[in-house]
Write a protein that holds these residues in place. Structure first.
Motif, short mmCIF file in Angstrom:
data_model
loop_
_atom_site.label_atom_id
_atom_site.label_comp_id
_atom_site.label_asym_id
_atom_site.label_seq_id
_atom_site.Cartn_x
_atom_site.Cartn_y
_atom_site.Cartn_z
N GLN A 280 1.03 -1.34 0.08
CA GLN A 280 -0.09 0.02 -0.03
C GLN A 280 0.90 1.35 0.01
N ASP A 281 1.75 1.37 1.16
CA ASP A 281 2.64 2.60 0.87
C ASP A 281 3.35 2.80 -0.25
N GLU A 282 3.84 1.88 -0.94
CA GLU A 282 4.92 2.07 -2.08
C GLU A 282 3.71 2.27 -3.14
N PHE A 283 2.64 1.69 -3.41
CA PHE A 283 1.65 2.20 -4.37
C PHE A 283 1.43 3.72 -4.26
N ALA A 284 0.98 4.15 -3.00
CA ALA A 284 0.57 5.28 -2.94
C ALA A 284 1.78 6.38 -3.51
N GLU A 285 2.78 6.04 -3.20
CA GLU A 285 3.99 6.85 -3.45
C GLU A 285 4.10 6.81 -5.06
N TRP A 286 4.18 5.72 -5.65
CA TRP A 286 4.19 5.20 -6.98
C TRP A 286 3.08 6.25 -7.78
N LEU A 287 1.78 6.04 -7.34
CA LEU A 287 0.74 6.89 -8.00
C LEU A 287 1.04 8.04 -8.01
N SER A 288 1.62 8.87 -6.89
CA SER A 288 1.65 10.40 -6.91
C SER A 288 2.86 10.82 -8.16
N SER A 289 3.62 9.81 -8.58
CA SER A 289 4.50 10.09 -9.94
C SER A 289 4.00 9.62 -11.12
N PHE A 290 3.11 8.72 -10.89
CA PHE A 290 2.71 8.20 -12.18
C PHE A 290 1.53 8.93 -12.56
N LEU A 291 0.69 9.35 -11.87
CA LEU A 291 -0.61 10.11 -12.10
C LEU A 291 -0.81 11.38 -11.24
N PRO A 292 0.14 12.45 -11.28
CA PRO A 292 0.25 13.38 -10.49
C PRO A 292 -1.07 14.48 -10.71
N GLN A 293 -2.01 14.20 -11.89
CA GLN A 293 -3.17 14.83 -11.96
C GLN A 293 -4.33 14.44 -11.36
N ILE A 294 -4.18 13.53 -10.39
CA ILE A 294 -5.50 13.18 -9.62
C ILE A 294 -5.85 14.28 -8.68
#
Length: 393
Positions: A280-294
């Protein structure tokens, strides 16, 4: 789900003409022999959907196409004159619903509804329909086809992933009938898994399309299957490839979506895969870089649903599917984030907007959409990617 199959078959086959059940021909024979009006009689004889129950409506779409041979778009390489055959001769179980993969996920749709709503009005006709398809003889014919020379890439990855999802659905059930069907499908499952395991090490790059060949969506369904049946080798291959392909991805160009014929979002399906792969923590961090538009303001209008201007166009109607698949992907992504993540509300809000748009677009009026959109809607409304092996860790 303990009802007699004989009664179920009778309900499926009787037409409005009042013909006795024991004298009725199989559905596919009647469809071939009868004029269009008689085909309509078979459709009208199916149980009425309950008011407001989306899954009933989707089940009817699948029931009216899984044994409808024509029109048909086969993906088939001919090596000689002997290979020129009808869809049913080529694919004894999965010849309906216009193409092989749509037939497969049409059967998955019916299986899913049988599991999630076993006392619903569609139960008897679903049992009859699946019993007609899932026979050892039919599956042996399917195995012979996929195992023949020159078919290494047949329905890869989309159709193969949907078939494995169908097997996973049956694997999870304790019902004797579903367990029997699961064993019937095992030879085709084994042949497909061999092909997938041979393919994955050779796939050097991800396939970033919004249509059938997309690797992220195929990987997600295959990963759920591998975890459901306990295939650790396949799971490890999929996780390794997913991390190698996507761990370094940043700034997915969401503004480029959707393309004119997409039914899958390259950006959101990748994120929906990675929430299955990363803690979970790694996914949340990865998502910030992958989809910063959210956004973090809880708004739902930050991403416009796809627009279909002609639902009778088999390519343009794909955009109805992108709305449904975006909805399930955003829901899965949100569920995978920590409870206090400020992006969750915006993801849920946009998912609901896409869900409403997608569900409202589905009708039986145009076969170009009706032969497949019901499966996408059912995957969404029954939260298939959120339950069981697909649940966020």
């Amino acid at each position: 789900m303990r009802r007699a199959l004989g009664i179920a078959a009778a309900m499926l086959l009787v037409s409005c003409s009042g013909e006795a059940p024991e004298e009725a021909a199989p559905v596919e024979e009647r469809a071939a022999m009868a004029p269009a009006a008689d085909e309509a009689e078979v459709v009208l004889n199916l149980p009425a959907p309950r008011e407001g129950v989306t899954e009933d409506r989707m089940a009817l779409l699948a029931l009216t196409c899984v044994h409808k041979q024509y029109p048909n778009k086969i993906s088939h390489v001919l090596s000689s004159d002997a290979d020129a055959k009808t869809p049913k001769e080529l694919f004894p179980a999965f010849y309906g619903c216009f193409d092989w993969h749509s037939s497969v996920h049409g059967h998955w749709l019916l299986t899913r509804i049988l599991k999630t709503d076993p006392e619903g009005p569609m139960t008897d006709v679903i049992i009859a329909s699946l019993s007609e398809s899932f026979t050892p003889e039919n599956i042996a014919g399917e195995v012979a086809y996929v195992s023949a020379d020159g078919r290494a890439s047949f329905e890869r990855p989309y159709g193969l992933a949907w078939f494995l999802q169908l097997v996973a659905e049956l694997e999870e059930s304790d019902d004797p009938q579903l367990r029997a069907w699961r064993e019937t499908l095992r030879p085709l499952e084994e042949a497909i898994v061999v092909k997938v395991k041979a393919w994955l090490p050779n796939l050097v790059y991800p396939i970033r399309l919004g249509t059938h060949n997309q690797s992220a969506f195929g990987f997600a369904l295959m990963l759920d299957y591998a975890r459901t049946v306990g295939d650790e080798e396949l799971e490890a291959l999929l996780v390794q490839k997913s991390r190698a392909f996507h761990l370094g991805d940043i700034n997915c160009p969401l503004a480029y979506e959707p393309s004119g014929e997409d039914f899958l979002s390259p950006c959101f399906q990748e994120a929906d895969l990675m929430r299955r792969v990363l803690p979970q923590d790694e996914f949340a961090e990865w998502l910030s870089s992958f989809l910063p538009q959210i956004p973090v303001d809880g708004s739902g209008d930050w991403l416009e649903p796809g627009i279909v201007t002609d639902a009778s166009d088999g390519k343009l109607v794909h955009l109805d599917g992108v709305n449904l698949s975006r909805a399930w992907a955003m829901t899965g992504i949100a569920r995978a984030l920590p409870e206090d993540d400020p992006r969750k509300d915006a993801l849920y809000a946009s998912a609901e907007l896409h869900r409403e748009t997608g569900i409202a677009s589905i009708s039986s009026e145009n076969y170009e959409g009706s032969h497949w959109l019901g499966s996408f809607a059912t995957y969404l409304t029954t939260a298939r990617g959120i339950t069981g092996a697909g649940a966020p860790k």
